[in-house]
Design a protein around this motif. Sequence first.
Motif, short mmCIF file in Angstrom:
data_model
loop_
_atom_site.label_atom_id
_atom_site.label_comp_id
_atom_site.label_asym_id
_atom_site.label_seq_id
_atom_site.Cartn_x
_atom_site.Cartn_y
_atom_site.Cartn_z
N PRO A 166 5.07 -1.42 -11.32
CA PRO A 166 5.94 -2.09 -12.54
C PRO A 166 7.17 -1.93 -12.46
CG PRO A 166 4.34 -0.21 -13.12
CD PRO A 166 4.05 -0.66 -11.70
N ALA A 167 7.85 -0.90 -12.15
CA ALA A 167 8.99 -0.62 -12.12
C ALA A 167 9.99 -1.68 -11.38
CB ALA A 167 9.64 1.02 -11.51
N LEU A 168 9.31 -1.90 -9.93
CA LEU A 168 10.24 -3.04 -9.12
C LEU A 168 9.95 -4.07 -9.75
CD1 LEU A 168 8.85 -1.76 -5.57
CD2 LEU A 168 11.22 -1.44 -6.66
N PHE A 169 8.94 -4.56 -10.43
CA PHE A 169 8.72 -5.91 -10.93
C PHE A 169 9.52 -6.19 -12.24
CE2 PHE A 169 6.63 -9.63 -12.79
CZ PHE A 169 6.65 -10.37 -11.43
N ALA A 170 9.70 -5.23 -12.96
CA ALA A 170 10.58 -5.12 -14.10
C ALA A 170 11.98 -5.17 -13.92
CB ALA A 170 10.42 -4.02 -14.99
N LEU A 171 12.40 -4.39 -12.70
CA LEU A 171 13.87 -4.60 -12.20
C LEU A 171 14.04 -6.20 -11.51
CD1 LEU A 171 14.37 -1.35 -10.60
CD2 LEU A 171 15.35 -2.18 -12.65
N LEU A 172 13.00 -6.81 -10.99
CA LEU A 172 13.17 -7.98 -10.57
C LEU A 172 13.14 -9.15 -11.49
CD1 LEU A 172 12.96 -10.00 -7.94
CD2 LEU A 172 10.35 -9.86 -8.26
N VAL A 173 12.66 -8.96 -12.76
CA VAL A 173 12.68 -9.73 -13.82
C VAL A 173 14.19 -9.59 -14.21
CG1 VAL A 173 11.98 -10.10 -16.10
CG2 VAL A 173 10.41 -9.64 -14.51
#
Length: 363
Positions: free
Chosen positions: A78-85
């Motif tokens: 979730p942390a990596l995907f939120a940063l990607l968004v």
Amino acid sequence: MDQPARPQDSAAPLETLSWRQGVASLAASAILLGLGVYILSGYLHALLWALVLAVAVWPLYGRFKRRFGPSASKELAPALFALLVGLVILAPIAGLAVDAAAEVRQLLDYARAAEETGLPVPDALARLPGVGAWASQWWAEHLSHAGWAKELAQQLNTSSAREIGASLSANIAHRSILFAISLLTLFFLFRSGESLVSQCRIASTKLFGARGELLAAQMIASVHGTLIGLVLVALGEGVLMGAAYMLTHTPHPILLGVLTAFAAMIPFAAAFAIGLAALLAAATAGMAPALIIAAWGVVVVFAADHFVRPNLIGSAIKLPFIWVLLGILGGAESFQLLGLFIGPAVMAALMALWRELSGPEGV
């Protein structure tokens, strides 16, 4: 010793007490809900944006999460995907900021030259269709003499300029905080999304029965349909028109392409950005490039607004395009960019309720 009260003797008082407790519980819940909304009022846009983004990209997040496998920590995906968004959102904004800074430097140099020598009438101004002669004469009378910019600068209030700069800095800082809150909320929604969905299903069943899950499904489908039908189609319009701007050598084609994409998120609004680009092309490159941009823009906008977008949004949520259009326009007027997603979602829920009430023959 008094005899204990029989059940039939205490039935009426207990029913009255239960009714009073229900009213008190409802009132207390309404008060707490109102207080919560009031406390979070300054951050509701950020929270709603996080919710819309989570719903929109949840299928992509599911695929992203499966790549990590069960051995990965609960917070990593979730942390990596939120940063990607966040990076996907910030990248075009950063590019526009760089272009804007370059434009500001050019404008400052232009203003310094105007203060010293005045501004000569541009050759392209006379080529504007219909108004070229009048515009050239007006320019020669008002802007071609030296010192006009200095006179204008002396009339400006320096303290007002400082106040505007301070207000702009504060606004940027506030919006940066809201963006950070949206990303943080997005992280928690990704991390606990499955349990939140389960809790929402239980709560909706208690409050609305089986109808609650149907309404939620319609609203989620509307967010997905709006994302595809509005955002992705608008990006496609921006790319197609940006290519036309480049091929016709229109000044600032990338900036105009981004402007066209943003305008295209609102149905029929892309025509204004395309018209502006056509006028700029007519002033700098001649009538032929302007006519090419106008003709290609008519084809792109007509196909997107009359065929592609209605089919993508309407088929996803089974909503007539007139209600999609009204939801988009009304939502944008009430909630700005966020309303592009909220408006169709509300219309989809209302239409689902109407179909349930009116039967299978409902609109």
